[in-house]
Structures are given as C-alpha cells and as structure tokens.
Scaffold this motif. Structure first.
Motif, PDB file in Angstrom:
ATOM      1  N   ASN A 168       0.977  -1.347  -0.307  1.00 11.26           N
ATOM      2  CA  ASN A 168      -0.398  -0.228  -0.118  1.00 11.26           C
ATOM      3  C   ASN A 168       1.153   1.258   0.266  1.00 11.26           C
ATOM      4  OD1 ASN A 168      -2.532  -1.088   0.119  1.00 11.26           O
ATOM      5  ND2 ASN A 168      -2.531  -2.218   2.510  1.00 11.26           N
ATOM      6  N   PHE A 169       2.180   1.037   0.390  1.00 12.85           N
ATOM      7  CA  PHE A 169       3.668   2.219   0.058  1.00 12.85           C
ATOM      8  C   PHE A 169       3.837   2.455  -1.722  1.00 12.85           C
ATOM      9  CE2 PHE A 169       3.195   2.738   4.212  1.00 12.85           C
ATOM     10  CZ  PHE A 169       3.879   3.445   5.185  1.00 12.85           C
ATOM     11  N   THR A 170       3.126   1.666  -2.457  1.00 12.42           N
ATOM     12  CA  THR A 170       3.128   1.779  -3.492  1.00 12.42           C
ATOM     13  C   THR A 170       2.118   1.907  -3.906  1.00 12.42           C
ATOM     14  OG1 THR A 170       3.325  -0.443  -3.633  1.00 12.42           O
ATOM     15  CG2 THR A 170       5.687   0.183  -3.912  1.00 12.42           C
ATOM     16  N   VAL A 171       0.814   1.988  -3.984  1.00 12.98           N
ATOM     17  CA  VAL A 171      -0.292   2.249  -5.005  1.00 12.98           C
ATOM     18  C   VAL A 171      -0.600   3.483  -5.348  1.00 12.98           C
ATOM     19  CG1 VAL A 171      -2.717   2.433  -4.466  1.00 12.98           C
ATOM     20  CG2 VAL A 171      -1.491   0.317  -3.819  1.00 12.98           C
ATOM     21  N   GLY A 172      -0.794   3.595  -7.049  1.00 13.07           N
ATOM     22  CA  GLY A 172      -1.037   5.685  -7.322  1.00 13.07           C
ATOM     23  C   GLY A 172       0.231   6.111  -7.202  1.00 13.07           C
ATOM     24  N   ASP A 173       0.243   7.729  -5.977  1.00 16.18           N
ATOM     25  CA  ASP A 173       1.543   7.700  -5.578  1.00 16.18           C
ATOM     26  C   ASP A 173       1.583   7.803  -4.748  1.00 16.18           C
ATOM     27  OD1 ASP A 173       0.751   9.102  -8.288  1.00 16.18           O
ATOM     28  OD2 ASP A 173      -1.173  11.207  -6.924  1.00 16.18           O
ATOM     29  N   ALA A 174       1.635   6.793  -4.132  1.00 18.51           N
ATOM     30  CA  ALA A 174       2.641   6.297  -2.742  1.00 18.51           C
ATOM     31  C   ALA A 174       3.614   6.178  -2.773  1.00 18.51           C
ATOM     32  CB  ALA A 174       1.817   5.341  -2.039  1.00 18.51           C
ATOM     33  N   PRO A 175       4.550   6.396  -1.558  1.00 18.47           N
ATOM     34  CA  PRO A 175       4.262   6.766  -0.247  1.00 18.47           C
ATOM     35  C   PRO A 175       3.707   8.591  -0.218  1.00 18.47           C
ATOM     36  CG  PRO A 175       6.340   6.687  -0.144  1.00 18.47           C
ATOM     37  CD  PRO A 175       5.820   6.445  -1.595  1.00 18.47           C
ATOM     38  N   PHE A 176       4.216   9.254  -1.314  1.00 17.61           N
ATOM     39  CA  PHE A 176       3.949  10.709  -1.236  1.00 17.61           C
ATOM     40  C   PHE A 176       2.307  11.428  -2.347  1.00 17.61           C
ATOM     41  CE2 PHE A 176       7.741   9.909   0.511  1.00 17.61           C
ATOM     42  CZ  PHE A 176       7.683  11.425   2.316  1.00 17.61           C
ATOM     43  N   SER A 177       1.168  11.720  -2.192  1.00 19.22           N
ATOM     44  CA  SER A 177       0.348  12.170  -2.406  1.00 19.22           C
ATOM     45  C   SER A 177       0.334  14.084  -2.278  1.00 19.22           C
ATOM     46  CB  SER A 177      -0.104  11.574  -2.705  1.00 19.22           C
ATOM     47  OG  SER A 177      -1.966  11.962  -3.486  1.00 19.22           O
ATOM     48  N   GLY A 178      -0.187  14.487  -3.235  1.00 19.72           N
ATOM     49  CA  GLY A 178      -0.244  16.035  -3.338  1.00 19.72           C
ATOM     50  C   GLY A 178       1.262  16.585  -3.345  1.00 19.72           C
ATOM     51  N   GLY A 179       2.276  16.048  -3.241  1.00 18.78           N
ATOM     52  CA  GLY A 179       3.413  16.509  -3.422  1.00 18.78           C
ATOM     53  C   GLY A 179       3.345  17.440  -2.151  1.00 18.78           C
ATOM     54  N   ILE A 180       5.004  18.541  -1.898  1.00 22.90           N
ATOM     55  CA  ILE A 180       4.466  19.246  -0.541  1.00 22.90           C
ATOM     56  C   ILE A 180       3.416  19.710   0.518  1.00 22.90           C
ATOM     57  CG2 ILE A 180       5.821  21.447   0.045  1.00 22.90           C
ATOM     58  CD1 ILE A 180       8.023  20.438  -2.094  1.00 22.90           C
ATOM     59  N   LEU A 181       3.030  19.922  -1.241  1.00 27.19           N
ATOM     60  CA  LEU A 181       1.410  20.931  -1.026  1.00 27.19           C
ATOM     61  C   LEU A 181       0.485  19.962   0.018  1.00 27.19           C
ATOM     62  CD1 LEU A 181       0.251  23.806  -0.927  1.00 27.19           C
ATOM     63  CD2 LEU A 181      -1.726  23.001  -2.895  1.00 27.19           C
ATOM     64  N   GLY A 182       0.329  18.852  -0.771  1.00 31.75           N
ATOM     65  CA  GLY A 182      -0.628  18.132   0.403  1.00 31.75           C
ATOM     66  C   GLY A 182      -0.029  17.903   1.774  1.00 31.75           C
ATOM     67  N   THR A 183       1.242  17.848   1.697  1.00 28.71           N
ATOM     68  CA  THR A 183       2.011  17.746   3.363  1.00 28.71           C
ATOM     69  C   THR A 183       2.656  18.583   4.077  1.00 28.71           C
ATOM     70  OG1 THR A 183       3.437  16.389   2.042  1.00 28.71           O
ATOM     71  CG2 THR A 183       4.075  16.905   4.230  1.00 28.71           C
ATOM     72  N   PHE A 184       2.106  19.986   3.633  1.00 29.44           N
ATOM     73  CA  PHE A 184       1.646  21.048   4.456  1.00 29.44           C
ATOM     74  C   PHE A 184       1.087  21.125   5.127  1.00 29.44           C
ATOM     75  CE2 PHE A 184       1.125  25.661   4.731  1.00 29.44           C
ATOM     76  CZ  PHE A 184       2.611  25.547   5.814  1.00 29.44           C
ATOM     77  N   VAL A 185      -0.712  20.595   4.309  1.00 24.67           N
ATOM     78  CA  VAL A 185      -2.087  20.351   5.077  1.00 24.67           C
ATOM     79  C   VAL A 185      -1.635  20.144   6.227  1.00 24.67           C
ATOM     80  CG1 VAL A 185      -3.850  19.985   4.266  1.00 24.67           C
ATOM     81  CG2 VAL A 185      -2.848  21.253   2.743  1.00 24.67           C
ATOM     82  N   VAL A 186      -1.386  18.627   5.576  1.00 24.50           N
ATOM     83  CA  VAL A 186      -1.487  17.403   6.828  1.00 24.50           C
ATOM     84  C   VAL A 186      -0.270  18.494   8.133  1.00 24.50           C
ATOM     85  CG1 VAL A 186      -0.754  14.898   8.155  1.00 24.50           C
ATOM     86  CG2 VAL A 186      -1.861  16.220   5.297  1.00 24.50           C
ATOM     87  N   PHE A 187       0.343  18.734   7.836  1.00 25.57           N
ATOM     88  CA  PHE A 187       1.384  19.681   8.393  1.00 25.57           C
ATOM     89  C   PHE A 187       0.192  20.341   9.917  1.00 25.57           C
ATOM     90  CE2 PHE A 187       4.223  23.430   9.871  1.00 25.57           C
ATOM     91  CZ  PHE A 187       5.272  23.082  11.242  1.00 25.57           C
TER      92      PHE A 187
END
Length: 463
Positions: A168-187
């Motif tokens: 599941n860490f390789t499904v689609g765009d995993a392990p990072f989805s949404g790029g830096i912006l996606g991680t920042f939203v979760v941050f």
C-alpha cells in the motif's frame, strides 16, 4: 498517565485517515513527525520551567515573569477561553457519540449528564480529576496498544487474511500524494491532534514532588509521540490504501481503527471504537475543566483576574472558576441550537489556532527564562531538569508555530475567488490574543522584563 494519554483523542482516532488520504502514507508520517518534533521541544521547554518553578496554571505565570506581564495576561486568558470552548465542543461530540447507540434520544440529556460528571470529578478534589483522567487515559492507551498489536499481526498475515507487507506504500502516487502542498496541509492539521499535551505543565503545582515527576512525564512525551502517533499512522498506511474513499469520512463507522478491527474479525468494531472515542471526549472535557480553572486561579493570584477565582474550598478546589467555565462552555454549546449555530461556529473558529499561540508562548518564555538565568550567572546544575538542544529547541518550536499560525487557511488565498468569511474565521484567534496583550499593556503600562531583572527564587515553595 496524564502525560501519556492526555493528547490521544478524536484527532488520532478519526482524523488520521483524512491525513493519509490527503498526503499519502509517507506524507502523513513526515507531517506528524515534524509536528511531533515541535511538540517535543515545547514540552522540554515547559518541563525545564515547571520543574524549577511548579505553579498551578503555569503558562500565564511564566509569560508574566520572563517576558512581560501583558504577555502572560494574554496567554492566560487565551488559554482559559480555549478550554472553556473545548468543553462546549466535547459536549456536542458526546451527544453525537451517544446517538450512535440511542438515535432518538434528546441531546440535552447526554450533554447535561456529561457536564455534571466532569464537574463532579473536578469538584470532589484534585484527586478526583487525577483518578478520572488516569482511568480514561488507561482505556485510550490500551486501545492504541491493542490496535498496534492487531495491526502488526495483520501486516504479516497472522490475522485478517494475507500479509500486506508494504504494497500500500506503492499504490498510485504513494508514499507521497499531493506533493509538498499535501504534506503541508497535513502538517497544519496534525498540530490539533497533539493539543492537550501541555496540560502536564498545569498540573505541576498540584503534583507530588514536581522536580522529580515533571521531568519523568516530559521524557515520556517522545515515546508517546513515536508509539501512539507515528507508529499508529504507519500501520494504517500499510493496511489501508490511501485511495480508500472511507478515509475521507470522519464517522466512527468507517474510521481507520474501525476498518482495521473489522478486517481483523472483530465483529463489534464500530461499537468498540465508539466507546473508546467516548472516553477520549470525556477525558478532553475533564482536562479542559481542570486546566481552565487552574489558569483562572493562577491569574487571580497575580492580580490578572477577579479575586473570587483565587478562593479555594476545603479540598483545595477553585470552585468559582469551575462554575464560570462550565457556564461559558454550557452556553456556547446551547448556542449551537440557535440561529443555525452561527455563534457557536464563530466561537469554535476563534479557538482554532489558540493552541499554537500558547505553544508559541511557552517556547518564547523558556527562551527568555534560560537567557535570564545564564545572564545572571546561575549554574545550570541547579536546574532539576535541563531542556536539551537549547537554544535550537525553542527556536525550532517558535519557527514552526509562526508558520502554522500564519498558514492556517492558506488554501483560501490560492483560490480564484477568496472567501473572506472563511479567512476571517480561520484567523480570529490572532486579534483576540493581540487585543488582550496590547489592551492590558496600554492600561497597566507594562514593559518587557529585562533579563537582568528577572527574579529567581530558588528556595521559595511555589503553590
């Protein structure tokens, strides 16, 4: 136990799925690890001050003593307002939780019952709060430990069918989805999951041997963050693909914990998780009442709140502060039933970023505390607990806090048409804090305390 279970709540049980869905399993892990590091440094800063100077309602006192009396005043009242409104939020959550089992029951029955329960626990004595929080934290911690055990067994295929490994860490765009912006939203969102950790500092004035026990509690924060947040999210990311649409839903029926328990063959998973989330809600309400009343007590002793809040009953409980806090929390909850809940929504938006504001206040106070301590030639060996990596720790926490506060609703500014209503609501806590700070400063003519003039009273017994 308060330090271990204090910040485990709906943010982990319900919102962790949305975090993984937004940023992917790797992005969610990175965001939670980054915020976890910020919280760790906030707690080491608080631990150093609380072990040296254990006072009930510590942040207001530290802000006044080491920065500026106006700064401490603003921190104290912002903290009180935050937890009074949190009681209203938890009352609203408790009614929804109970309607899972009793869908046709009136809301006021549950909200009134739970408000009476947390008032009684705090009214009896500080031991009542402590014992209640111990039991509720034990239930939450046990649930997380059970989840981790079940999750590990499922990863290796011992429970729930085939081994999933890391696929599941390789499904689609995993392990990072949404790029830096996606991680920042979760941050930004992850910070709310950790709020409540600082209550350990509030308990310092009423704990047994704070010079010994507060450092122990603070040291456990690192392992709590690693085990209960990072490891739990890692397991969810391994077992549920981030593309699963259920992760976007914050209902207990499809929460990540419920889905994994169901897959493991626990038939009553939804009811189990609902009961666990109820303990998290009651724990938050219990801690909210304790922390807010102690803050009022501390400010009253410093002349920053009406003197009536300084009075204690025969069991050492500030009852007047409890009554006011419950009244404000109860009225805010009732506001959710009138005018489509507009008043309630605005009140809740006002506290959205206050948690980051008083974390920022703790870090600034500690930075000034240590600078003044060294400037006056005192030995660090006299400190019961020394925060590691000074000054990098508080500086890192201050930088993270400023970024989160300013970037609260950054998505609104990226839209074609800015929704100014949502922007104002998201940043409402900032003018609230600044009005308190500069209003007190204007009327009392306070000044920033010079490092050389900070008073360190080594032999005084603080209460």
């Amino acid at each position: 136990m308060i330090s271990i279970g204090g910040a485990i709540g709906t943010g982990l049980f319900l919102s962790s799925g949305a975090a993984i869905n937004t940023a992917g399993p790797g992005g969610a892990l990175l965001a939670y690890a980054f915020v976890g590091a910020m919280v760790f440094f906030v707690m080491t800063s608080l631990g150093e001050m609380a072990a040296f100077m254990p006072v009930s309602g510590s942040f207001s006192t530290y802000g006044s003593k080491f920065v500026d009396p106006a700064f401490g005043f603003a921190i104290g009242w912002t903290y009180w307002f935050n937890w009074a409104m949190t009681i209203a939020a938890e009352l609203a959550a408790s009614t929804m939780i109970m309607k899972f089992w009793f869908p046709n029951s009136p809301s006021w029955v549950w909200s009134g019952s739970f408000l009476a329960l947390i008032f009684l626990l705090n009214y009896l004595s500080v031991k009542g709060y402590g014992e209640g929080e111990y039991i509720l934290s034990f239930i939450k911690v046990s649930a997380i430990v059970l989840f981790i055990i079940v999750g590990v067994l499922m990863i290796f295929g011992i429970m729930g069918g085939e081994a999933v490994g890391f696929k599941n860490f390789t499904v689609g765009d995993a392990p990072f989805s949404g790029g830096i912006l996606g991680t920042f939203v979760v941050f930004i969102a992850a910070g709310f999951s950790f709020q409540g950790t600082e209550i350990v500092g509030v308990t310092a004035g009423e704990s047994e041997d704070p010079a010994k026990n507060i450092p122990k509690a603070v040291k456990s924060v690192f392992w709590r963050i690693l085990l209960f947040y990072i490891f739990a999210i890692f397991i969810i990311g391994l077992l549920i693909p981030y593309t699963n649409p259920n992760l976007q839903n914050d209902s207990v029926i499809v929460s990540p914990f419920t889905l994994i328990f169901k897959k493991a063959g626990i038939a009553f998973a939804a009811s189990l998780m609902n009961a666990i989330i109820l303990t998290a809600v009651l724990s938050a309400g219990n801690s909210s009442l304790y922390a807010s009343t102690r803050m009022l007590y501390s400010m009253a002793k410093a002349g920053q709140a009406p003197r009536i809040f300084e009075k204690l009953n025969s069991r050492g409980v500030p009852v007047a502060g409890m009554v006011l806090t419950c009244a404000i929390g109860g009225l805010a909850f009732l506001a959710s039933f009138f005018g489509d809940g507009v008043v309630y929504i605005w009140l809740m938006n006002a506290i959205g970023i206050t948690g980051f504001i008083f974390w920022l206040g703790i870090s600034i106070s500690h930075y000034r505390f240590r600078k003044a301590y060294i400037a006056q030639g005192h030995s660090l060996d006299r400190l019961p607990y020394k925060a590691k990596w000074f000054p990098l720790g508080p500086i890192f926490a201050i930088a993270c806090g400023v970024i989160v506060i300013l970037a609260q609703n950054f998505q609104a500014f990226l839209a074609d048409k800015i929704d100014w209503g949502s922007v104002v609501a998201a940043y409402l806590g900032i003018p609230l804090f600044l009005c308190l700070w500069f209003g007190f400063k204007f009327f009392r003519k306070t000044k920033v305390v010079k490092l050389e003039e900070v008073e360190f009273e080594f032999d005084k017994k603080y209460d």
